[in-house]
Design a protein around this motif. Structure first.
Motif, PDB file in Angstrom:
ATOM      1  N   GLY A  15       0.929  -1.202  -0.062  1.00  0.00           N
ATOM      2  CA  GLY A  15      -0.099   0.036   0.183  1.00  0.00           C
ATOM      3  C   GLY A  15       0.808   1.457   0.012  1.00  0.00           C
ATOM      4  N   GLN A  16       0.170   2.452  -0.564  1.00  0.00           N
ATOM      5  CA  GLN A  16       0.753   3.550  -0.282  1.00  0.00           C
ATOM      6  C   GLN A  16       1.455   3.991   1.129  1.00  0.00           C
ATOM      7  OE1 GLN A  16       1.125   5.852  -2.866  1.00  0.00           O
ATOM      8  NE2 GLN A  16       0.264   4.772  -4.358  1.00  0.00           N
ATOM      9  N   ASP A  59      -4.688  -1.022  -1.081  1.00  0.00           N
ATOM     10  CA  ASP A  59      -5.269   0.145  -0.103  1.00  0.00           C
ATOM     11  C   ASP A  59      -6.776  -0.369   0.084  1.00  0.00           C
ATOM     12  OD1 ASP A  59      -2.932   1.278   1.208  1.00  0.00           O
ATOM     13  OD2 ASP A  59      -2.637   2.337  -0.724  1.00  0.00           O
ATOM     14  N   ARG A 135      -3.728  14.466  -1.179  1.00  0.00           N
ATOM     15  CA  ARG A 135      -4.594  13.636  -2.235  1.00  0.00           C
ATOM     16  C   ARG A 135      -5.748  14.549  -2.616  1.00  0.00           C
ATOM     17  NH1 ARG A 135      -3.820   8.355  -0.455  1.00  0.00           N
ATOM     18  NH2 ARG A 135      -1.448   7.955  -0.426  1.00  0.00           N
ATOM     19  N   SER A 168      -6.659  12.128   9.364  1.00  0.00           N
ATOM     20  CA  SER A 168      -5.325  11.390   9.891  1.00  0.00           C
ATOM     21  C   SER A 168      -4.937  12.259  11.420  1.00  0.00           C
ATOM     22  CB  SER A 168      -4.327  11.269   9.358  1.00  0.00           C
ATOM     23  OG  SER A 168      -4.352  10.962   7.663  1.00  0.00           O
ATOM     24  N   GLY A 245      -3.119   3.851   8.098  1.00  0.00           N
ATOM     25  CA  GLY A 245      -4.469   3.797   8.261  1.00  0.00           C
ATOM     26  C   GLY A 245      -4.862   4.283   9.732  1.00  0.00           C
TER      27      GLY A 245
END
Ligand code: CIR
Length: 256
Positions: A15-16, A59, A135, A168, A245
């Motif tokens: 995943g990123q 992801d 993003r 986040s 995450g």
């Protein structure tokens, strides 16, 4: 009450990563943790609706990034990371499936060149804070505003530089108080009430007006929030935290 979830890709470890170093990921443990996360939602009265898993999308377990719900309106996003763009296809299929089987659901979408990740969208009553950073771009925010303004929401863009997504850094308690670690929040002053947390990753998922779900990795923040009169359910999501995450990104509650 229903919540959308998506099984863990066997390629989760690919995943990123943007702000942290890559470390080994135990995918079997991740699958077990995902199962326990779903059980926690189940036990709180959420029927989990599963989007078909896809091992080719590392992801895709972070389903929060692919769709944002505003009452009966589902907005499919336009993920900012190219490797994540295809995630919205199966999420859209699942939502359209729910709509044809009788759920009151309208499905809209953000289109390129606009980008928007669900992790950048924080809803507090009728105010929708949208993080603009790695993003989500201005065109994505503009498209979301065009969809939501006629529906009575106010969309507030917030620059995000310190973490991957707005959420986040910050999430909101049931009473609307925004919580997060001060080092992870670019502009705490945009929120009506901001309460600093002692740990990074002290995110909350609201289960009901008196209960939140938090990660097992933030015990001091959990104790602080319990002290405010909330019941806190904890889940261990260590393998997902290794991929940047947090507890919010593994589900999307339908209808709120
Ligand atoms: C990514 O970089 O896109 C994933 N590795 C993590 C996404 C986490 N999603 C979220 O916080 N909403």
């Amino acid at each position: 009450m229903r919540a959308l979830v998506r099984p863990t890709s066997r390629r989760l470890a690919e995943g990123q990563l943007t702000h942290i170093e890559r470390v080994p990921v135990d995918v079997d443990l991740a699958e077990q943790q995902w199962g326990e996360y779903c059980l926690a939602l189940d036990s709180w009265g959420f029927e989990t609706v599963r989007v078909a898993g896809d091992d080719a999308l590392p992801d895709s377990v972070f389903v929060e990034d692919a769709v944002v719900m505003f009452g009966d309106l589902a907005v499919l996003t336009s993920p900012g990371a190219e490797s994540r763009r295809a995630e919205t296809d199966a999420v859209g299929d699942t939502l359209r499936g729910l709509a044809t089987s009788g759920a009151a659901l309208e499905v809209a979408a953000i289109e390129l060149p606009g980008t928007l990740d669900g992790g950048d969208v924080l809803k507090i009553d009728r105010t929708v804070y949208v993080g603009q950073g790695g993003r989500t771009n201005g065109d994505g925010i503009r498209q979301l505003r065009a969809l939501l303004t006629p529906r009575g929401y106010s969309v507030v863009g917030v620059p995000v530089t310190k973490v991957l997504h707005l959420k986040s850094g910050v999430t909101a308690l049931p009473d609307g108080t925004v919580v997060g670690h001060p080092d992870d929040v670019d502009h705490p002053e945009v929120f009506e009430r901001f309460l600093p947390m002692p740990e990074h990753g002290a995110a909350v998922v609201v289960l009901d007006s008196g209960t939140v779900l938090m990660a097992a990795s933030v015990p001091a923040s959990t104790a602080l929030i319990e002290g405010l009169g909330y019941r806190v359910i904890t889940v261990d999501i260590s393998e997902f935290e290794k991929l940047e995450g947090c507890v919010t990104c593994l589900s999307v509650r339908l209808r709120d």
